[in-house]
Each structure stands twice: as C-alpha cells, then as structure tokens.
Write a protein that holds these residues in place. Structure first.
Motif, mmCIF file in Angstrom:
data_model
loop_
_atom_site.group_PDB
_atom_site.id
_atom_site.type_symbol
_atom_site.label_atom_id
_atom_site.label_comp_id
_atom_site.label_asym_id
_atom_site.label_seq_id
_atom_site.Cartn_x
_atom_site.Cartn_y
_atom_site.Cartn_z
ATOM 1 N N MET A 180 0.836 -1.201 0.000
ATOM 2 C CA MET A 180 0.000 0.000 0.000
ATOM 3 C C MET A 180 0.871 1.251 0.000
ATOM 4 S SD MET A 180 -3.189 -0.710 -0.114
ATOM 5 C CE MET A 180 -4.161 0.532 0.694
ATOM 6 N N ASN A 181 1.899 1.237 0.825
ATOM 7 C CA ASN A 181 2.780 2.402 0.897
ATOM 8 C C ASN A 181 3.483 2.647 -0.437
ATOM 9 O OD1 ASN A 181 2.108 2.944 3.523
ATOM 10 N ND2 ASN A 181 3.836 1.799 4.385
ATOM 11 N N SER A 182 3.945 1.618 -1.079
ATOM 12 C CA SER A 182 4.630 1.792 -2.350
ATOM 13 C C SER A 182 3.653 2.253 -3.425
ATOM 14 C CB SER A 182 5.346 0.517 -2.771
ATOM 15 O OG SER A 182 4.392 -0.503 -3.026
ATOM 16 N N GLY A 183 2.406 1.805 -3.366
ATOM 17 C CA GLY A 183 1.396 2.228 -4.330
ATOM 18 C C GLY A 183 1.032 3.686 -4.137
ATOM 19 N N VAL A 184 0.935 4.149 -2.884
ATOM 20 C CA VAL A 184 0.619 5.538 -2.597
ATOM 21 C C VAL A 184 1.764 6.438 -3.041
ATOM 22 C CG1 VAL A 184 0.219 7.181 -0.718
ATOM 23 C CG2 VAL A 184 -0.936 4.985 -0.689
ATOM 24 N N LEU A 185 2.976 5.992 -2.825
ATOM 25 C CA LEU A 185 4.122 6.785 -3.231
ATOM 26 C C LEU A 185 4.205 6.909 -4.758
ATOM 27 C CD1 LEU A 185 6.917 5.580 -0.783
ATOM 28 C CD2 LEU A 185 5.702 7.759 -0.780
ATOM 29 N N ILE A 210 1.655 6.794 -6.832
ATOM 30 C CA ILE A 210 0.559 7.679 -7.247
ATOM 31 C C ILE A 210 0.917 9.125 -6.928
ATOM 32 C CG2 ILE A 210 -1.834 8.318 -6.806
ATOM 33 C CD1 ILE A 210 -2.461 5.368 -6.466
ATOM 34 N N ALA A 211 1.511 9.368 -5.753
ATOM 35 C CA ALA A 211 1.898 10.721 -5.361
ATOM 36 C C ALA A 211 2.968 11.258 -6.304
ATOM 37 C CB ALA A 211 2.395 10.730 -3.915
ATOM 38 N N SER A 212 3.947 10.465 -6.661
ATOM 39 C CA SER A 212 4.990 10.935 -7.571
ATOM 40 C C SER A 212 4.412 11.171 -8.967
ATOM 41 C CB SER A 212 6.158 9.959 -7.619
ATOM 42 O OG SER A 212 5.796 8.779 -8.283
ATOM 43 N N LEU A 213 3.448 10.330 -9.367
ATOM 44 C CA LEU A 213 2.786 10.524 -10.651
ATOM 45 C C LEU A 213 1.996 11.839 -10.649
ATOM 46 C CD1 LEU A 213 2.071 9.396 -13.441
ATOM 47 C CD2 LEU A 213 0.105 8.278 -12.381
ATOM 48 N N MET A 214 1.288 12.134 -9.574
ATOM 49 C CA MET A 214 0.511 13.372 -9.463
ATOM 50 C C MET A 214 1.435 14.600 -9.470
ATOM 51 S SD MET A 214 -2.609 12.622 -9.601
ATOM 52 C CE MET A 214 -3.310 14.186 -9.172
ATOM 53 N N ILE A 215 2.553 14.504 -8.769
ATOM 54 C CA ILE A 215 3.524 15.613 -8.765
ATOM 55 C C ILE A 215 4.071 15.836 -10.168
ATOM 56 C CG2 ILE A 215 5.824 16.307 -7.948
ATOM 57 C CD1 ILE A 215 5.088 14.996 -5.259
#
Length: 96
Positions: free
Chosen positions: A5-10, A12-17
């Motif tokens: 989950m943590n790696s998936g959130v990271l 997605i966050a890097s993709l959004m940035i």
C-alpha cells in the motif's frame, strides 16, 4: 501488505507531482511563447515604422531642396553691420 500500500501511494503521489509539474511547465511555456510572439510583432512594426520615417525624411529633403530660393547677392557692408551688431550685443552681456 502494508508495504504494498505504501509503495502504491508513493507511486501515485509521484505521478501526481509529475502531472502537476507538467501542467505548470506548459502554462509557463504558453505565456513565454505568447510574449515572445508579441515582441517579434512589435519589432517588425517598429522596423516598418523606421523604414517609413526614412522615406519621409528623404522626400522632405527633396521637397526642401526643390523649394529652396536662390541665394541673393548680399552686399558686404550689410554683412559687416550684422557682425558689428553681434559684437555690440556680446559686450552687453555681463561676465561672471
């Protein structure tokens, strides 16, 4: 499972940035490109104006030369009187 989950959130966050940075970059590029285009148009207009002014100056010189009256022979005595009047005026100016 928490690690997944943590790696998936990271990711997605890097993709959004990355997407936000891309949008900001495109907006900046748009305004810089627009300003550059306007500047180029203004430079072209100023060059055209300069060319027209040069033409007008040349036409004005030709017109002045064509309308210039012929010089009349002025007696030397009249020129000497004018010079004397100028000398008198210079003497009237107070020196500091």
């Amino acid at each position: 499972m928490g690690e997944l989950m943590n790696s998936g959130v990271l990711s997605i966050a890097s993709l959004m940035i990355s997407v936000v940075m891309l949008i900001v970059g495109l907006i900046l590029w748009f305004f810089v490109n627009r300003a550059s285009s306007r500047t180029n148009e203004q430079i072209e207009l100023l060059e055209a104006l300069l060319d027209q002014q040069k033409r007008q100056t040349a036409l004005l010189r030709r017109l002045c030369e064509a309308n210039e009256p012929e010089e009349k022979a002025v007696p030397k005595d009249a020129l000497d009187e004018v010079k004397e009047d100028e000398d008198d005026f210079i003497r009237l100016v107070a020196e500091r």
